[in-house]
Design an enzyme around this catalytic site. Structure first.
Site, PDB file in Angstrom:
ATOM      1  N   GLU A   1     -22.766  -0.664 -10.039  1.00  0.00           N
ATOM      2  CA  GLU A   1     -23.035  -1.664 -11.073  1.00  0.00           C
ATOM      3  C   GLU A   1     -23.589  -0.927 -12.282  1.00  0.00           C
ATOM      4  O   GLU A   1     -24.428  -0.019 -12.129  1.00  0.00           O
ATOM      5  CB  GLU A   1     -24.087  -2.656 -10.596  1.00  0.00           C
TER       6      GLU A   1
ATOM      7  N   ARG B   1     -35.067   2.082 -13.143  1.00  0.00           N
ATOM      8  CA  ARG B   1     -36.242   1.514 -12.482  1.00  0.00           C
ATOM      9  C   ARG B   1     -36.173   1.604 -10.962  1.00  0.00           C
ATOM     10  O   ARG B   1     -37.190   1.529 -10.302  1.00  0.00           O
ATOM     11  CB  ARG B   1     -36.489   0.076 -12.929  1.00  0.00           C
TER      12      ARG B   1
ATOM     13  N   HIS C   1     -26.979  -0.054  -8.468  1.00  0.00           N
ATOM     14  CA  HIS C   1     -27.002  -0.280  -9.922  1.00  0.00           C
ATOM     15  C   HIS C   1     -27.816   0.842 -10.555  1.00  0.00           C
ATOM     16  O   HIS C   1     -29.030   0.924 -10.353  1.00  0.00           O
ATOM     17  CB  HIS C   1     -27.656  -1.648 -10.173  1.00  0.00           C
TER      18      HIS C   1
ATOM     19  N   ARG D   1     -29.460   1.686 -13.428  1.00  0.00           N
ATOM     20  CA  ARG D   1     -29.903   1.012 -14.658  1.00  0.00           C
ATOM     21  C   ARG D   1     -30.249   2.033 -15.730  1.00  0.00           C
ATOM     22  O   ARG D   1     -30.659   3.159 -15.434  1.00  0.00           O
ATOM     23  CB  ARG D   1     -31.138   0.153 -14.364  1.00  0.00           C
TER      24      ARG D   1
ATOM     25  N   THR E   1     -30.431  -8.700 -12.452  1.00  0.00           N
ATOM     26  CA  THR E   1     -29.377  -9.107 -13.381  1.00  0.00           C
ATOM     27  C   THR E   1     -29.307 -10.633 -13.428  1.00  0.00           C
ATOM     28  O   THR E   1     -29.116 -11.275 -12.415  1.00  0.00           O
ATOM     29  CB  THR E   1     -28.018  -8.534 -12.918  1.00  0.00           C
TER      30      THR E   1
ATOM     31  N   GLU F   1     -16.480 -10.482 -10.635  1.00  0.00           N
ATOM     32  CA  GLU F   1     -17.474 -10.914  -9.658  1.00  0.00           C
ATOM     33  C   GLU F   1     -18.119 -12.162 -10.243  1.00  0.00           C
ATOM     34  O   GLU F   1     -18.785 -12.096 -11.283  1.00  0.00           O
ATOM     35  CB  GLU F   1     -18.523  -9.829  -9.407  1.00  0.00           C
TER      36      GLU F   1
ATOM     37  N   HIS G   1     -24.937 -12.591  -6.152  1.00  0.00           N
ATOM     38  CA  HIS G   1     -26.241 -12.917  -6.729  1.00  0.00           C
ATOM     39  C   HIS G   1     -26.851 -14.140  -6.041  1.00  0.00           C
ATOM     40  O   HIS G   1     -26.268 -15.222  -6.062  1.00  0.00           O
ATOM     41  CB  HIS G   1     -26.215 -13.163  -8.238  1.00  0.00           C
TER      42      HIS G   1
ATOM     43  N   ASN H   1     -26.024  -4.300  -1.311  1.00  0.00           N
ATOM     44  CA  ASN H   1     -26.714  -3.721  -2.468  1.00  0.00           C
ATOM     45  C   ASN H   1     -28.041  -3.106  -2.007  1.00  0.00           C
ATOM     46  O   ASN H   1     -28.901  -3.805  -1.462  1.00  0.00           O
ATOM     47  CB  ASN H   1     -26.945  -4.833  -3.504  1.00  0.00           C
TER      48      ASN H   1
ATOM     49  N   HIS I   1     -32.784  -2.504  -3.711  1.00  0.00           N
ATOM     50  CA  HIS I   1     -34.105  -3.008  -3.300  1.00  0.00           C
ATOM     51  C   HIS I   1     -34.872  -1.988  -2.478  1.00  0.00           C
ATOM     52  O   HIS I   1     -36.099  -1.976  -2.467  1.00  0.00           O
ATOM     53  CB  HIS I   1     -33.931  -4.329  -2.548  1.00  0.00           C
TER      54      HIS I   1
HETATM   55  N1  PXP Z   1     -23.943  -8.557  -7.766  1.00  0.00           N
HETATM   56  C1  PXP Z   1     -24.441  -8.133  -8.942  1.00  0.00           C
HETATM   57  C2  PXP Z   1     -23.500  -7.843 -10.053  1.00  0.00           C
HETATM   58  C3  PXP Z   1     -25.836  -7.951  -9.119  1.00  0.00           C
HETATM   59  O1  PXP Z   1     -26.301  -7.521 -10.290  1.00  0.00           O
HETATM   60  C4  PXP Z   1     -26.696  -8.191  -8.032  1.00  0.00           C
HETATM   61  C5  PXP Z   1     -28.169  -7.974  -8.195  1.00  0.00           C
HETATM   62  O2  PXP Z   1     -28.425  -6.620  -8.284  1.00  0.00           O
HETATM   63  C6  PXP Z   1     -26.128  -8.601  -6.821  1.00  0.00           C
HETATM   64  C7  PXP Z   1     -24.754  -8.803  -6.717  1.00  0.00           C
HETATM   65  C8  PXP Z   1     -26.962  -8.840  -5.604  1.00  0.00           C
HETATM   66  O3  PXP Z   1     -27.820  -9.899  -5.833  1.00  0.00           O
HETATM   67  P1  PXP Z   1     -28.934 -10.261  -4.761  1.00  0.00           P
HETATM   68  O4  PXP Z   1     -29.871  -9.100  -4.698  1.00  0.00           O
HETATM   69  O5  PXP Z   1     -29.536 -11.508  -5.305  1.00  0.00           O
HETATM   70  O6  PXP Z   1     -28.211 -10.455  -3.436  1.00  0.00           O
END
Ligand code: PXP
Length: 244
Positions: free
Chosen positions: A70, A49, A43, A45, A101, A151, A191, A7, A10
């Site tokens: 996402e 953001r 994602h 959003r 999330t 998921e 997550h 992901n 960040h």
């Molecule tokens: N999966 C989903 C559906 C998420 O919303 C997120 C957070 O954006 C993640 C995975 C990844 O989470 P983390 O950044 O805590 O690894």
């Protein structure tokens, strides 16, 4: 071998701190691929953001591995997904005040609206996944509305403090995988997964994909994205269940 989706939101968050053009999440995606990522997750959003519409379009043009978007089920976001046609869309709940999330989508309660979004996405050939808590009713409802995957929210496990609580959360995930597979679904997890806690979930048979962001990008600050992804891939290999 379990599939690792990285992901990259960040990276966009850092860029947006200055509203400039670096670091570019599109570059991050290329670096993640070079480190062995099996997929790139972003994602888009509703409040934009971090990831922007431009990012989504350039990622679609440049990512060579599985692209996973996402998204909330808001009609204008579903319109964008239908036009973009990523390989997979993961439906998530969205609240503006949240840091990230938090928790899963309530598919049981919002069955009609979620089902309508799933139908529109599937009509475009997109694989649809629902990000849900590892609860039997949510998993079965996801299958009923036409999702091909779920998921399972691993945040409960990641946030658990005591050994007993960790064991209970792992058991919940194990049972969730069983119910998901029994309902004909692919089962993913995500997550709060980190280099320190991945061994327990990576060792559970039946997960086919993990989506990990914060921990990999945090590690990348010190070692670079390619190396950070390589390290996570090697942990997934090391702790992989014996039978897979
Ligand atoms: N999966 C989903 C559906 C998420 O919303 C997120 C957070 O954006 C993640 C995975 C990844 O989470 P983390 O950044 O805590 O690894």
């Amino acid at each position: 071998m379990v599939h690792l989706g990285v992901n990259i939101d960040h990276v966009a968050t850092v860029r947006q701190a200055r509203r400039t053009d670096e670091p570019d999440p599109v570059w991050a995606a290329a670096e993640a691929e070079l480190g062995g990522a099996d997929g790139i997750t972003f994602h888009l959003r509703e409040d934009r953001r971090h990831i922007s519409d431009r990012d989504a379009h350039v990622l679609k043009q440049t990512v060579a591995v599985k692209l996973n978007m996402e998204m909330a089920i808001a009609a204008d976001i579903v319109d964008i997904a239908c036009e973009l046609r990523p390989e997979q869309c993961s439906l998530v709940p969205e609240r503006r005040e949240e840091l990230t999330t938090e928790g899963g989508l309530d598919v049981g309660r919002h069955r009609q609206a979620i089902g309508a979004a799933v139908d529109r996405l599937r009509a475009q050939g997109i694989v649809v996944s629902a990000f849900i808590e590892p609860a039997e009713a949510q998993i079965r409802a996801s299958a009923e509305v036409g999702c091909a995957a779920v998921e399972l929210w691993t945040g409960g496990f990641a946030h658990a403090k005591t050994l007993a609580e960790i064991a209970a959360r792992v058991e919940e995930l194990r049972r969730g995988i069983e119910v998901g597979r029994d309902s004909g679904l692919e089962v993913h997890g995500g997550h709060g997964l980190t280099y320190r806690n991945i061994s327990r979930v990576a060792g559970l048979p039946g997960f086919s994909e993990f989506n990990i962001g914060h921990s990999i990008i945090s590690r990348a600050v010190f070692v670079g994205i390619r190396e950070a992804v390589r390290e996570m891939k090697s942990l997934l290999e090391r702790y992989r269940p014996q039978e897979s």
